[in-house]
Design a protein around this motif. Structure first.
Motif, PDB file in Angstrom:
ATOM      1  N   PRO A 121     -58.015 -32.717 -23.362  1.00 25.87           N
ATOM      2  CA  PRO A 121     -57.980 -31.276 -23.640  1.00 25.87           C
ATOM      3  C   PRO A 121     -57.439 -30.504 -22.432  1.00 25.87           C
ATOM      4  N   ARG A 122     -56.926 -29.309 -22.677  1.00 29.57           N
ATOM      5  CA  ARG A 122     -56.447 -28.455 -21.587  1.00 29.57           C
ATOM      6  C   ARG A 122     -57.619 -28.060 -20.697  1.00 29.57           C
ATOM      7  N   GLN A 123     -57.409 -28.137 -19.401  1.00 32.03           N
ATOM      8  CA  GLN A 123     -58.415 -27.725 -18.434  1.00 32.03           C
ATOM      9  C   GLN A 123     -57.713 -26.944 -17.333  1.00 32.03           C
ATOM     10  N   ASP A 124     -58.082 -25.676 -17.172  1.00 33.98           N
ATOM     11  CA  ASP A 124     -57.442 -24.823 -16.172  1.00 33.98           C
ATOM     12  C   ASP A 124     -58.168 -24.901 -14.830  1.00 33.98           C
ATOM     13  N   TRP A 125     -57.465 -24.488 -13.800  1.00 35.46           N
ATOM     14  CA  TRP A 125     -58.039 -24.393 -12.453  1.00 35.46           C
ATOM     15  C   TRP A 125     -59.238 -23.447 -12.519  1.00 35.46           C
ATOM     16  N   PRO A 126     -60.447 -23.904 -12.241  1.00 34.38           N
ATOM     17  CA  PRO A 126     -61.623 -23.031 -12.383  1.00 34.38           C
ATOM     18  C   PRO A 126     -61.642 -21.924 -11.322  1.00 34.38           C
ATOM     19  N   ARG A 127     -62.129 -20.767 -11.755  1.00 31.87           N
ATOM     20  CA  ARG A 127     -62.303 -19.638 -10.845  1.00 31.87           C
ATOM     21  C   ARG A 127     -63.694 -19.670 -10.221  1.00 31.87           C
TER      22      ARG A 127
ATOM     23  N   VAL B 247     -59.099 -16.258  -5.973  1.00 33.20           N
ATOM     24  CA  VAL B 247     -60.195 -16.322  -6.934  1.00 33.20           C
ATOM     25  C   VAL B 247     -60.536 -17.745  -7.364  1.00 33.20           C
ATOM     26  N   TYR B 248     -59.663 -18.717  -7.089  1.00 39.17           N
ATOM     27  CA  TYR B 248     -59.882 -20.077  -7.596  1.00 39.17           C
ATOM     28  C   TYR B 248     -60.758 -20.912  -6.662  1.00 39.17           C
ATOM     29  N   VAL B 249     -61.441 -21.876  -7.237  1.00 39.57           N
ATOM     30  CA  VAL B 249     -62.302 -22.765  -6.461  1.00 39.57           C
ATOM     31  C   VAL B 249     -61.425 -23.651  -5.580  1.00 39.57           C
ATOM     32  N   PRO B 250     -61.565 -23.581  -4.261  1.00 40.40           N
ATOM     33  CA  PRO B 250     -60.724 -24.413  -3.393  1.00 40.40           C
ATOM     34  C   PRO B 250     -60.938 -25.896  -3.658  1.00 40.40           C
ATOM     35  N   GLY B 251     -59.846 -26.623  -3.754  1.00 39.45           N
ATOM     36  CA  GLY B 251     -59.926 -28.062  -3.921  1.00 39.45           C
ATOM     37  C   GLY B 251     -60.254 -28.549  -5.322  1.00 39.45           C
ATOM     38  N   ALA B 252     -60.428 -27.626  -6.273  1.00 38.33           N
ATOM     39  CA  ALA B 252     -60.841 -28.033  -7.625  1.00 38.33           C
ATOM     40  C   ALA B 252     -59.672 -28.387  -8.527  1.00 38.33           C
ATOM     41  N   LEU B 253     -58.444 -28.178  -8.046  1.00 39.70           N
ATOM     42  CA  LEU B 253     -57.284 -28.432  -8.896  1.00 39.70           C
ATOM     43  C   LEU B 253     -56.849 -29.891  -8.857  1.00 39.70           C
ATOM     44  N   LEU B 254     -56.811 -30.481  -7.673  1.00 39.23           N
ATOM     45  CA  LEU B 254     -56.286 -31.843  -7.543  1.00 39.23           C
ATOM     46  C   LEU B 254     -57.044 -32.882  -8.365  1.00 39.23           C
ATOM     47  N   PRO B 255     -58.371 -32.810  -8.458  1.00 37.63           N
ATOM     48  CA  PRO B 255     -59.064 -33.847  -9.240  1.00 37.63           C
ATOM     49  C   PRO B 255     -58.713 -33.854 -10.730  1.00 37.63           C
ATOM     50  N   ILE B 256     -58.202 -32.747 -11.246  1.00 45.81           N
ATOM     51  CA  ILE B 256     -57.944 -32.677 -12.689  1.00 45.81           C
ATOM     52  C   ILE B 256     -56.461 -32.679 -13.035  1.00 45.81           C
ATOM     53  N   ILE B 257     -55.583 -32.487 -12.030  1.00 46.93           N
ATOM     54  CA  ILE B 257     -54.209 -32.145 -12.367  1.00 46.93           C
ATOM     55  C   ILE B 257     -53.395 -33.320 -12.891  1.00 46.93           C
ATOM     56  N   SER B 258     -53.669 -34.542 -12.441  1.00 46.66           N
ATOM     57  CA  SER B 258     -52.898 -35.686 -12.928  1.00 46.66           C
ATOM     58  C   SER B 258     -53.104 -35.898 -14.423  1.00 46.66           C
ATOM     59  N   LYS B 259     -54.349 -35.759 -14.878  1.00 50.48           N
ATOM     60  CA  LYS B 259     -54.616 -35.905 -16.313  1.00 50.48           C
ATOM     61  C   LYS B 259     -54.018 -34.743 -17.098  1.00 50.48           C
ATOM     62  N   GLN B 260     -53.999 -33.570 -16.488  1.00 53.82           N
ATOM     63  CA  GLN B 260     -53.372 -32.435 -17.173  1.00 53.82           C
ATOM     64  C   GLN B 260     -51.863 -32.639 -17.289  1.00 53.82           C
TER      65      GLN B 260
ATOM     66  N   VAL C 178     -49.448 -27.192 -22.088  1.00 53.72           N
ATOM     67  CA  VAL C 178     -49.653 -27.906 -20.831  1.00 53.72           C
ATOM     68  C   VAL C 178     -49.880 -26.876 -19.720  1.00 53.72           C
ATOM     69  N   THR C 179     -50.739 -27.193 -18.772  1.00 53.69           N
ATOM     70  CA  THR C 179     -51.018 -26.273 -17.659  1.00 53.69           C
ATOM     71  C   THR C 179     -49.887 -26.359 -16.629  1.00 53.69           C
ATOM     72  N   ILE C 180     -48.694 -25.957 -17.049  1.00 50.48           N
ATOM     73  CA  ILE C 180     -47.503 -26.099 -16.206  1.00 50.48           C
ATOM     74  C   ILE C 180     -47.660 -25.352 -14.886  1.00 50.48           C
ATOM     75  N   LYS C 181     -48.178 -24.139 -14.960  1.00 50.12           N
ATOM     76  CA  LYS C 181     -48.336 -23.321 -13.753  1.00 50.12           C
ATOM     77  C   LYS C 181     -49.280 -23.987 -12.756  1.00 50.12           C
ATOM     78  N   ASN C 182     -50.365 -24.550 -13.226  1.00 47.37           N
ATOM     79  CA  ASN C 182     -51.302 -25.232 -12.340  1.00 47.37           C
ATOM     80  C   ASN C 182     -50.687 -26.477 -11.719  1.00 47.37           C
ATOM     81  N   VAL C 183     -49.906 -27.223 -12.508  1.00 43.91           N
ATOM     82  CA  VAL C 183     -49.242 -28.410 -11.963  1.00 43.91           C
ATOM     83  C   VAL C 183     -48.280 -27.992 -10.861  1.00 43.91           C
TER      84      VAL C 183
END
Length: 496
Positions: free
Chosen positions: A11-17, A30-43, A115-120
């Motif tokens: 499922p789509r999962q965005d960078w958490p705030r 506003v985003y949680v530091p470091g919270a993007l990398l653990p999810i981005i490969s699957k996204q 797809v969370t293109i912007k987050n990638v």
């Protein structure tokens, strides 16, 4: 395509705030530091590697989105960085500030969350700096040609970097005390921390680009002198002539343009001021205008401690889902309900108890302002309007207003510095600089790009304009160019 079933299983999962109560107490992103990398490969795995990727057409830069999605899914960050920088000089800017028309054009978005293109993109851009994948790229040899770029927003910076790397000697003129344009003094710190901008500026300086700040072309240096000194001039001043609201009471004190208000909070964050002279602290704030600039004012006023904040939008409350008849895929849906970080904060903190949704009053038109005996604004009178902007009887209301911010957009370049008139530039009826199919104005050797010529637009269009005008100037100076030219001056976004 690393996982051919990724779009079906993940499922789509965005960078958490960060939590609202936490983030409104500071000016950090506003985003949680470091919270993007653990999810981005699957996204990135959700990208279908379409046979016809409409995300390419939706993005004026022509970003190679399926390619770098595949590379990120395999965690090949260096190759992903190379593919991303092949089309975009500043992905850390667009990854934070662009509204992502590419996601609206994602084929998956026909019947699923895109797809969370912007987050990638943002994950790649940040990894670039962490791993040192963005060293300066000075030219191997100089052409002997000189170029002046007027304006240091995304268009001016992109044009300057491309021309410097092509071997020309480039100087960027900026009337403010620091380069960056609206990214410096218009975009709040909580949307993009300025260290992202500083890193790119240092890279550009190391490549050979010169910056001339606190210099207003047309006043501190004449346009004719600039043309004499340089072989070509690029006008990239942006569209900074703000639109006015001509209603009774506009002359009262306490009513300001958004771009009078926002730079002051950025200067506070930069350490230039202890407090903004237009601070919203303890005041009832009304923002007139429902766009991104108004949302920036909203988030800023909340952080300054406003007593209340209400944002007025003349359009009706939009639907949550795209109207396939009015704005079909793959066009970018303008009229759709979006909850920005600032609106989320206002909703949770109940900054405007009278609002229709979050802090916004929709279908609202300002009638007049009333003030006190000292001539300071104290209230705003509004009325609900129909789809044709006609007042609806019996819907008038009054809001308390100690500070009113006008965020009504921009019509073209500011002409008060005399630059347009000194150059003798031909203008379009809508107030923008006229140019031909090669970005050239009616003045030999002078080119125009970005919002000054296109009109108010998105950051991806600004960067694309900068890259394209650089190719045009390079061709003018040398007879040919190998620089990419992603768009033409008459190209426009996909619309119905």
């Amino acid at each position: 395509m690393a996982d051919p079933k990724g779009f079906m299983t993940t499922p789509r999962q965005d960078w958490p705030r960060r939590p609202v109560e936490e983030r409104v107490r500071d000016w950090d992103e506003v985003y949680v530091p470091g919270a993007l990398l653990p999810i981005i490969s699957k996204q990135a795995d959700r990208c279908m590697d379409c046979g016809i990727p409409f995300c390419h057409d939706a993005c004026p830069l022509g970003n190679l989105i399926p390619e770098w999605n595949d590379l990120v899914s395999r965690e090949d960050w260096r190759a992903a960085a190379d593919r991303l920088h092949a089309t975009n000089n500043f992905p850390e800017f667009t990854g934070r500030l662009c509204p992502a028309p590419c996601e609206a054009g994602c084929v998956l978005a026909i019947n699923q969350p895109a797809v969370t293109i912007k987050n990638v993109e943002c994950a790649i851009a940040d990894r670039v700096w962490e791993e040192g994948f963005a060293p300066p790229r000075p030219p191997e040899r100089l052409s002997g040609k000189t170029v002046a770029v007027i304006g240091s927003g995304p268009t001016g910076l992109a044009a300057a970097q491309q021309l410097t790397r092509a071997g020309h000697t480039v100087a960027v003129y900026e009337r403010a005390d620091r380069p960056g344009g609206l990214m410096r003094y218009g975009i709040p710190e909580f949307k993009m921390e300025k260290h992202h901008l500083e890193r790119r500026l240092e890279q550009m300086r190391a490549e050979g680009t010169k910056f001339r700040t606190s210099t207003s072309v047309g006043q501190d240096i004449g346009a004719d002198e600039l043309r004499t000194r340089y072989d070509a001039v690029v006008l990239a001043t942006g569209a900074t002539a703000w639109r006015e609201l001509t209603v009774p009471g506009r002359e009262l004190t306490g009513i300001h343009q958004a771009m009078e208000y926002l730079p002051l909070s950025n200067r506070v964050c930069a350490g230039d001021l202890e407090a903004s002279p237009l601070s919203a602290a303890g005041k009832h704030v009304v923002i007139v205008g429902g766009g991104d600039t108004g949302a920036d004012c909203l988030g800023t006023a909340v952080r300054e401690g406003a007593a209340s904040v209400t944002q007025l939008d003349i359009y009706a409350l939009p639907e949550v889902e795209r109207d396939e008849d009015a704005e079909p895929w793959p066009t970018y849906p303008i009229r759709i309900y979006r909850l920005s970080a600032a609106h989320e904060e206002a909703r949770d903190l109940r900054t405007a108890p009278v609002a229709d949704a979050d802090a916004r009053l929709f279908a609202a038109s300002t009638l007049r302002f009333d003030g006190d005996a000292e001539g300071h604004v104290r209230s705003l009178h509004l009325v609900e309007v129909d789809a044709r902007r006609r007042p609806v009887d019996g819907t008038g209301r009054t809001l308390p207003a100690d500070l009113v911010l006008l965020a009504l957009g921009f019509s073209g370049p500011d002409r008060q510095d005399g630059l347009v008139d000194q150059l003798g530039l031909a203008m379009e009826p809508r107030g923008t600089v006229a140019r031909d199919a090669g970005f050239a104005t009616n003045v030999p050797g002078v080119f125009a790009a970005g919002d000054a010529a296109r009109g108010q637009s998105l950051i991806v269009w600004a960067i694309a304009e900068g890259r394209a005008v650089a190719a045009a100037v390079d061709r003018h100076l040398t007879g040919s160019s190998r620089l990419p030219s992603p768009i033409g001056p008459y190209d426009r976004p996909m619309v119905v």
